[in-house]
Design an enzyme around this catalytic site. Structure first.
Site, mmCIF file in Angstrom:
data_model
loop_
_atom_site.group_PDB
_atom_site.id
_atom_site.type_symbol
_atom_site.label_atom_id
_atom_site.label_comp_id
_atom_site.label_asym_id
_atom_site.label_seq_id
_atom_site.Cartn_x
_atom_site.Cartn_y
_atom_site.Cartn_z
ATOM 1 N N GLU A 228 0.824 -1.221 0.000
ATOM 2 C CA GLU A 228 0.000 0.000 0.000
ATOM 3 C C GLU A 228 0.851 1.262 0.000
ATOM 4 O O GLU A 228 1.705 1.444 0.873
ATOM 5 C CB GLU A 228 -0.929 0.006 1.220
ATOM 6 C CG GLU A 228 -1.866 1.205 1.241
ATOM 7 C CD GLU A 228 -2.949 1.092 2.291
ATOM 8 O OE1 GLU A 228 -3.456 2.128 2.731
ATOM 9 O OE2 GLU A 228 -3.296 -0.046 2.668
ATOM 10 N N HIS B 129 -2.293 10.254 -0.350
ATOM 11 C CA HIS B 129 -2.348 8.853 -0.762
ATOM 12 C C HIS B 129 -2.353 8.732 -2.288
ATOM 13 O O HIS B 129 -1.606 7.932 -2.859
ATOM 14 C CB HIS B 129 -3.601 8.196 -0.178
ATOM 15 C CG HIS B 129 -3.754 6.759 -0.565
ATOM 16 N ND1 HIS B 129 -3.048 5.745 0.045
ATOM 17 C CD2 HIS B 129 -4.516 6.161 -1.507
ATOM 18 C CE1 HIS B 129 -3.375 4.592 -0.498
ATOM 19 N NE2 HIS B 129 -4.270 4.812 -1.444
ATOM 20 N N LYS C 63 -7.594 -0.339 11.285
ATOM 21 C CA LYS C 63 -6.937 -0.876 10.088
ATOM 22 C C LYS C 63 -5.737 -0.009 9.738
ATOM 23 O O LYS C 63 -4.673 -0.512 9.357
ATOM 24 C CB LYS C 63 -7.932 -0.923 8.923
ATOM 25 C CG LYS C 63 -7.374 -1.572 7.656
ATOM 26 C CD LYS C 63 -6.742 -0.578 6.713
ATOM 27 C CE LYS C 63 -6.191 -1.265 5.467
ATOM 28 N NZ LYS C 63 -5.503 -0.324 4.553
ATOM 29 N N ASP D 90 4.595 -14.095 12.934
ATOM 30 C CA ASP D 90 3.248 -14.573 12.640
ATOM 31 C C ASP D 90 2.338 -13.347 12.697
ATOM 32 O O ASP D 90 1.734 -13.044 13.725
ATOM 33 C CB ASP D 90 2.822 -15.625 13.669
ATOM 34 C CG ASP D 90 1.437 -16.204 13.378
ATOM 35 O OD1 ASP D 90 0.719 -15.652 12.528
ATOM 36 O OD2 ASP D 90 1.065 -17.196 14.032
#
Length: 438
Positions: free
Chosen positions: A84, A385, A270, A286
């Protein structure tokens, strides 16, 4: 060797090779480690086949580094593996704005994980069964520690045993918890083996049937706690404190929204994981366990979906970010030791313990959350972004490698970066039209 400074001015302007050389020199990586980074993190078929099943190949992600991080007085260049745009830039930018008060500070708990033993179909009263477990706690701890004498030798091992009665759709159960100090391992293998070893004894003591014997990813005893303090001057775009105070007000408004609304909180969180998970991926952790722990802990702690990072204003008017998150990470075993690029990333990061790695994850989470909230409270999330996403859009529109920078420059000059403006810029570039003035 530790990184002497995470401040790398103009780093984003360098070529990929120049950046790689800079950070490898800074971290003292040897030739093998440099090659592991330069080889796009690729594994041989043989190495990949030893890690998972049914291997057909490998999959690459961009590996970047976030700069400017100072945690407990130590500088870090932070590796992130993700797809991203804007995440690495935002984390680096916000970390730079945490220097006036000395950077991030941590206060972490010991690396204790929980192992669960489920006892069903009790033949005695559940409270009697619970008391039997607690009365034999010393014996159960000794049995568990006999499984992993090396862990005990290095100061870890089973520390305590807890038991609780749980009413379920399948009847009354007794749930036994082993609290295991895993030191610098994530601990799943050690904890699971301990649970399986003492399971029969637990079943005998409880006069019940032992079913599950497994680690819990809700690691409430293994927490990374990190603070970051940001002055109004640092948060402004031009050093103007009045502007900075206005930005702080906007950030606190955005945080209040997330705190009150689960739909906002989910997206807010998020964004926090946008920084945490890529570091976990880069260092061979992990990352699903980290994700599960963070999301479940917020609900466990607050009784609802709630923001991971808490924001407030201190007596000096500074913005304070605080995160408390499970950090089930390790430097021993797993991909952190098997994957050559993960090993190189751990060395580049310069962490010496699993707890230290947890503080880096947490600090990056604060920085990333601040970057998103600051953008949302000022110009909006899309401006930065989309600017960083523009190269992807140019490739999707059909631009060749040699055309990408020129197409992005044209679209940026037009004042708005969208798929449509990128396509128009590509057509204009190929038609030889002049670049519009900004």
């Amino acid at each position: 060797m530790p990184v002497t400074s995470s401040r790398l001015p103009g780093f984003f302007k360098k070529s990929v090779e120049e950046r790689r050389t800079t950070v490898c020199d800074l971290a003292g990586l040897n030739d093998e480690e440099r090659e592991a980074v330069a080889a796009a993190g690729e594994l041989s078929d043989e190495a990949a086949d030893r890690i998972i099943e049914n291997v057909i190949g490998t999959y690459s992600l961009p590996l970047g580094v976030a700069t400017n991080f100072i945690i407990d007085g130590k500088h870090y260049v932070v590796p992130m593996a993700l797809e991203e745009p804007s995440v690495v830039a935002a984390a680096s930018n916000m970390a730079k704005r945490c220097h006036a008060r000395g950077g991030f500070t941590s206060d972490c708990t010991p690396p204790v994980m929980i192992g669960q033993i489920q006892v069903c179909r009790l033949k005695i009263d559940a409270q009697v069964a619970r008391n039997a477990i607690l009365a034999n706690k010393t014996k159960l701890i000794e049995m568990a520690n006999s499984v992993d004498p090396i862990l005990v030798k290095f100061g870890g091992g089973c520390r305590d045993v807890e038991a609780r009665v749980l009413e379920t759709d399948a009847g009354t159960m007794l749930i036994v918890h082993l609290l295991v100090d895993c030191r610098d391992a994530m601990g799943a293998n050690a904890v699971n083996t301990m649970c399986e070893t003492i399971g029969p004894e637990v079943g005998e003591l409880c006069k019940g049937v032992v079913v599950l014997k497994i680690i819990s990813n809700l690691a409430v005893h293994r927490l990374a706690r990190v603070n970051g303090v940001f002055t109004a001057k640092e948060l402004s775009t031009s050093g103007d404190e009045e502007e900075g105070r206005s930005i702080i007000n906007g950030i606190l408004d955005a945080y209040a929204f997330a705190k009150a609304d689960p739909f906002r909180a989910a997206t807010n969180n998020k964004g926090v994981m946008n920084a945490i998970s890529p570091i976990a991926v880069a260092t061979g952790q992990d990352w699903r366990a980290v994700e599960a722990g963070c999301h479940s802990y917020a609900s466990y702690k607050h009784g609802r979906v709630a923001p991971f990072v808490a924001w407030s204003r201190n007596g000096d008017g500074d913005l304070v970010g605080y995160i408390e998150m499970p950090a089930p990470v390790g430097l021993i075993g797993g991909a952190a030791r098997v994957h050559p690029c993960a090993r190189a990333c751990v060395k580049l990061l310069g962490v010496k313990t699993a707890t230290e790695l947890g503080t880096v994850l947490a600090a990056a989470g604060i920085a990333q959350n601040l970057g998103a909230l600051r953008a949302l409270a000022t110009v909006g999330i899309q401006q930065g972004h989309m600017k960083l996403h523009a190269k992807n859009l140019a490739v999707q529109a059909g631009a060749a490698s040699a055309e990408v920078d020129a197409v992005v420059a044209r679209a940026t000059a037009s004042g708005r970066v969208t798929a449509a403006s990128i396509k128009a810029a590509l057509d204009a570039e190929r038609s030889g039209l002049p670049v519009p003035p900004q």
